[in-house]
Scaffold this motif. Structure first.
Motif, PDB file in Angstrom:
ATOM      1  N   ASP A 192       1.029  -0.946  -0.005  1.00  0.00           N
ATOM      2  CA  ASP A 192      -0.062  -0.036   0.066  1.00  0.00           C
ATOM      3  C   ASP A 192       1.192   1.276   0.241  1.00  0.00           C
ATOM      4  N   HIS A 227      -6.271  -5.305  -0.765  1.00  0.00           N
ATOM      5  CA  HIS A 227      -6.592  -4.702   0.326  1.00  0.00           C
ATOM      6  C   HIS A 227      -5.843  -4.805   1.607  1.00  0.00           C
ATOM      7  N   GLY A 239      -8.268  -7.469   4.475  1.00  0.00           N
ATOM      8  CA  GLY A 239      -8.558  -7.581   3.880  1.00  0.00           C
ATOM      9  C   GLY A 239      -7.562  -9.568   3.250  1.00  0.00           C
ATOM     10  N   ALA A 289     -12.343  -1.812   1.912  1.00  0.00           N
ATOM     11  CA  ALA A 289     -11.299  -1.654   1.193  1.00  0.00           C
ATOM     12  C   ALA A 289     -10.480  -0.365   2.112  1.00  0.00           C
ATOM     13  N   TRP A 290     -11.339  -0.016   2.333  1.00  0.00           N
ATOM     14  CA  TRP A 290     -10.384   1.222   3.724  1.00  0.00           C
ATOM     15  C   TRP A 290     -11.048   1.061   4.937  1.00  0.00           C
TER      16      TRP A 290
END
Lengths: 487, 487
Positions: A287, B285, B428, B461-462
């Motif tokens: 990331d 992710h 993730g 995803a976040w």
């Protein structure tokens, strides 16, 4: 989206005949590949570099050329700066995190002076002159510059500031005939060639070739529409760069940077990462990204930078890449530079390259009008510009911008809209040992497989400083070359 | 650090005899495994669930039990709320990002009402009562609650607010004899058993068994110190949960959450992810995490939350998990709640569970003293408490906290130190198709291999909302079961 490609490993037993053969086969002729080629060839290995484009260089040859080195290099000393291995590590452990790998940083810092000398030994030229102005890179052919905010808050409270951005000397900068990155790559490639390394161009690596026991023994590639099998008698080095231009990977691993690649090249499609993942290779810090903010640092230091709530969030005189990262990740990519007319004129008159200088998006006679025109919450920007009171005394209690850049914001003034004005490249990749062996998810190295450069996770876990990629790419590229030669 | 384990795939040709056999073999008996078991068994498959502990349940059975569902479920309607598939998707596309997978969200929202009905059909009880107080979960046995900040800024400007946290009814909450998560898991496991699914406990899955063409045909595991080979005639489903307790994986993929796992269980060691990575499975992710902030929402809504610069950064009446995420990732894990004595007394008197109520770290007679005692930059907190002026009018132009929670901060007042007061679990994992097939990095599904739950990348995803993990775990667990039964 980038179409995915078949990266499934091929069994060595299925290869009828090898089209090419060497002891060490290196994929990619950028900085990591070149450093690997030099060291593998100097170790006595027969070396073959496979490069996708028609020439060596990669992203490195187009880069500003910073190599992040310190701990007291001859160049630092010649420019009058003191540094130590511990001091450099103290900075990097904070600046490259959260999550930075302290062992790798310690290793890199301990070898940094020797690495500088190695580069010089390969013929990379450095001019012993320090560049002190705000900017993304030196304006002339100076060899040393701050490149990570070492002399700005908060890092100047964590380690003694020392500039560590080492820049190869350009022969002819004004005419733009060469970048500093080119002046790094040219001598490295010439050194590799002199040591006997061969190169094959227009070769697109596709799949790894493995023995039944899991050892990597070659690369399957395409050249001019034909399949070729390249045997690596001793080891394979992957050095094809980042995944900044692989849309599918960016969507899954680093979606914040999606649609905004910068300071990268289209060949950075993550191919090496994919090929090794197919063998069960582990990854790290996928990331993490470098982030540039598209405005001249000569403007940044002369204004105050505020977020969507009209609040300041970073010392404007720090490394502009740090400002980019904090803007993209912590401020939802919303930033405005508040700058008065005098400061804007001063920035315009600076010797900075003009292409990054930005005109004001809004102009107003006073802060209240500007705040309203920008659509900020009533009172928010006005409260922030209370900055002026301490600034007049040469103080910035909130963010500790250096006194030389502190000046009350006057009138008339303006704001530069920096929303969605960031871009960058990916920093994560294959997990490797300090000897550049690629790690399997089981925790052991994959036999015969080595990697370096931006297809690997290097020093940076989240933060960044200019020069870290060419730095760890060349440093661990050398390790990869030596390790692959040993096999 | 967690020692890495050998997860290298085993060739089916090397298996002399199978110790166990079924059509569908499921690793992990949490919510995803249970949902997979129900659907695989109902598809006519012979199903065997391998569970590492001595009983079914996983993290789900210990959880608060939220299941994120909407689009107009019977429970939403019974509580008087209107929702639609599009409205739910509009919220999730923003709240689960940046980088959220719109196709997956559309798929999940479209199937959400039917999924609620499926859960009810399995015997999961829901009480048609809405819980409206601030909190991490309902105080009683109410079945519906806001669980993602849908009714707070900025989400209330993006989609029409509707509560979507569906909570199974607990039979005996006061005595703490059962969690809502248990009331989800018990009927699912009973339904699976009634449909014929078998379970084997104390089985630790270790490596996947594959045919030479790459098809997954079984799992190698350890039970009571012995190796066992379990044949899956049709398909394998991986459902062993997150990697929150695998220190090495957290260090490489989600270092911000290192050292602070919460709302997870030690069995969440990333094993399924590692086993599939060893086959070349892709991930997504991996840096995303759920983040709790360890303070009662009854206090949060009654104060103003500021960062290390004394600035507000989030509406204090939003989903507390969002406050946790913004604090950890955007404010360097530094937060202070400024709350006056009256508000603190009011929070203490609320019916909230007392264990999360926090005393003030600093107390003072006025804001200037408090600011000084906290060591904040002079004037910073005082500028922020200019909040009072608009709050007295019932307005919050900066962050839009709802009028019902707006009240000027009075004196005496205090601050609660919330630095490093966050924790959470990883979101993730394996990249999968909407049919729960595990994707290879080449872009194609790995034959015979399916996965669901927190060993996969799901909706998040976040960002996050409570109930997304039990939601996508059960939803795609069902898909995995059906897909694996088809083979």
């Amino acid at each position: 989206m980038t179409p995915e490609r078949d990266v499934t490993p091929i069994a060595a037993s299925s290869i009828a005949s090898w089209d090419q053969e060497a002891d060490v086969v290196i994929a990619g002729y950028g900085v990591a590949g070149a450093a690997a080629a030099v060291e593998a060839a100097r170790s006595g290995a027969d070396v073959l570099v496979l490069e996708r484009t028609g020439s060596w260089g990669g992203a490195a040859a187009m880069a500003g050329g910073f190599i992040y080195l310190g701990g007291g290099t001859p160049l630092q000393k010649a420019c009058g700066f003191t540094d130590s291995v511990e001091n450099m590590a103290a900075f990097l452990n904070v600046a490259m995190g959260p999550g930075a790998d302290e062992d790798r940083i310690a290793d890199y810092c301990a070898g940094s002076v020797a690495h500088f000398e190695w580069l010089v030994g390969c013929g990379v030229p450095f001019k012993a002159e320090f560049f002190s102005e705000p900017g993304w890179e030196p304006m002339g052919d100076q060899g040393l510059m701050y490149s990570g905010g070492e002399n700005a808050y908060p890092f100047n409270t964590i380690a003694a500031p020392a500039p560590r951005g080492h820049v190869p000397q350009m022969s002819n900068k004004k005419q733009g005939e060469a970048s500093a990155g080119y002046m790094l790559m040219k001598p490295l490639v010439e050194t590799a060639a002199a040591a006997g390394a061969r190169a094959l161009y227009d070769v697109r690596v596709q799949r790894l070739i493995v023995e039944s026991d899991g050892r990597v023994v070659g690369i399957h590639a395409r050249r001019y529409g034909n399949d070729i099998a390249v045997r690596a008698r001793s080891g394979v080095v992957l050095a094809t760069g980042s995944f900044a231009y692989n849309d599918a990977m960016v969507a899954r691993y680093a979606p914040r940077i999606a649609g905004r690649p910068a300071a990268s090249i289209e060949q950075h499609d993550g191919q090496a990462i994919r090929m090794a993942q197919a063998l069960g290779a582990d990854l790290a810090h996928m990331d993490a990204t470098e982030v540039a903010i598209f405005i001249d640092p000569q403007q940044l230091v002369r204004g105050i930078l505020v977020n969507g709530r009209g609040q300041r969030y970073v010392a404007e005189d720090t490394y502009p890449g740090r400002i980019g990262q904090l803007t993209l990740y912590q401020q939802d990519n919303v930033a405005y530079l508040i700058i008065d007319d005098d400061a804007q004129q001063e920035a315009m008159a600076s010797w900075s390259p003009k292409f990054m200088l930005r005109p004001a998006t809004w102009v107003a006679d006073n802060v209240a009008d500007l705040e309203r025109d920008m659509g900020l919450a009533p009172g928010s920007l006005q409260a922030t510009v209370a900055y002026n009171e301490a600034a007049a005394r040469g103080e910035d209690p909130l963010l500790h911008k250096k006194p030389e850049w502190l000046k009350p914001i006057g009138s008339p003034l303006g704001a530069i809209d920096l929303r969605e004005n960031t871009g960058g490249f990916t920093l994560g990749g294959l997990a490797t040992t300090l000897d550049a062996a690629v790690l399997h998810v089981s925790g052991e190295p994959i036999p015969g497989l080595f990697a370096a450069g931006r297809s690997t996770a290097g020093l940076a876990a989240w933060g960044y400083a200019s020069g870290v990629s060419l730095g760890d790419g060349s440093f661990y590229g050398r390790r990869a070359g030596r390790s692959a030669a040993k096999g």
